[in-house]
Enzyme design. Sequence first.
Site, short mmCIF file in Angstrom:
data_model
loop_
_atom_site.label_atom_id
_atom_site.label_comp_id
_atom_site.label_asym_id
_atom_site.label_seq_id
_atom_site.Cartn_x
_atom_site.Cartn_y
_atom_site.Cartn_z
N ALA A 194 -13.83 -9.31 18.58
CA ALA A 194 -13.03 -8.09 18.69
C ALA A 194 -11.73 -8.33 17.93
O ALA A 194 -11.34 -9.48 17.70
CB ALA A 194 -12.76 -7.79 20.16
N GLY B 170 -16.73 -11.22 20.47
CA GLY B 170 -17.45 -9.95 20.44
C GLY B 170 -18.58 -9.94 19.42
O GLY B 170 -19.57 -9.24 19.59
N GLU C 2 -21.40 -11.51 21.15
CA GLU C 2 -21.86 -10.58 22.19
C GLU C 2 -22.65 -9.43 21.57
O GLU C 2 -23.67 -8.99 22.10
CB GLU C 2 -20.65 -10.06 22.98
CG GLU C 2 -20.01 -11.18 23.80
CD GLU C 2 -18.64 -10.79 24.33
OE1 GLU C 2 -17.74 -10.49 23.52
OE2 GLU C 2 -18.45 -10.79 25.56
N GLU D 253 -13.06 -17.03 23.24
CA GLU D 253 -11.96 -16.26 23.86
C GLU D 253 -11.02 -17.13 24.67
O GLU D 253 -9.82 -16.86 24.76
CB GLU D 253 -12.53 -15.14 24.75
CG GLU D 253 -13.18 -14.00 24.01
CD GLU D 253 -14.66 -14.21 23.76
OE1 GLU D 253 -15.16 -15.36 23.89
OE2 GLU D 253 -15.34 -13.23 23.43
#
Length: 257
Positions: free
Chosen positions: A65, A108, A111, A131
């Site tokens: 992200a 992300g 993911e 993260e």
Amino acid sequence: MELIKVTEQHEPHVALIQLNRPKELNALNPQLMQEVRDALVALDKNEAVRVIIITGNELAFAAGADIKQMADKSAIDMLLLDQFTTWDQIRKTKKPIIAAVSGFALGGGCEFVMTCDMVIASETAKFGQPEIKIGTIPGAGGTQRLTKAVGKAKAMELILTGRFLSAEEAHFYGLVNKVVPKEMYLQEAFTLAKEIAQLSPVAVQLAKESINRSFETHLDEGLTLERKNFYLTFASADQKEGMKAFIEKRKPDFKGQ
Ligand code: CAA
């Protein structure tokens, strides 16, 4: 579409979505994910399309992200923005999605890949949930899907240290279907897509739905908890420090606050 490229008929019945923010290693900002969502909705409705491939570029599928867009947000900003609702379209798409991964698939990005149905990786691919190194936790399914894919002990190691998995290791742990030389990962994804595209789209859709049902029982509850906890990290000084340090290209100094 500014941040992705969509080719509806790359091969008969096979569509290609390419994430296209190369300078930012395809960091997944809300606009890019909205474009992915809209493309998936349209391709799912398009009767000529039977299989969807999603790829990045040689350097990165996606490095996570967008940290720069999130760094200064409060927990309440994150909760109200609820940016991962657009991501839900990946798992709601009825047609099979193959991720063709080269380079980084982190945070992300990892993911996103795990939400797809099958994964073809270049031997250069690197997977991980880093993260923790920027003072937060996975928020788009990592704690749930990685654990289901690789087992509890390995998921703990990867998520608590932020270590990366090589393509070979990811294959060993069942995270990817096949690893091929870097010149071939997209071609190999098309070979798989074309094989599936020859079969009954109705049976393929029902088979996909059935497999996902077995995988996703109780997933909603896990995803909701993870999402709330991810947003909650934005109430900590450590998240601010971690993301700031990333942007300023220095080592973070975590105080546990
Ligand atoms: N968000 C925003 N920008 C990013 C980014 C991200 N996730 N990842 C890379 N970039 C940017 C860098 O800031 C850099 O931009 P500038 O040139 O403007 O400085 C550019 O992309 C190239 O990156 P690097 O110079 O860092 O490239 P590198 O080859 O030295 O390192 C890397 C590559 C190891 C992938 C490193 O970029 C990195 O660690 N990225 C962050 C990975 C990460 O922490 N991802 C998780 C994000 S949070 C998340 O995803 C939450 C969730 O669960 C959804």
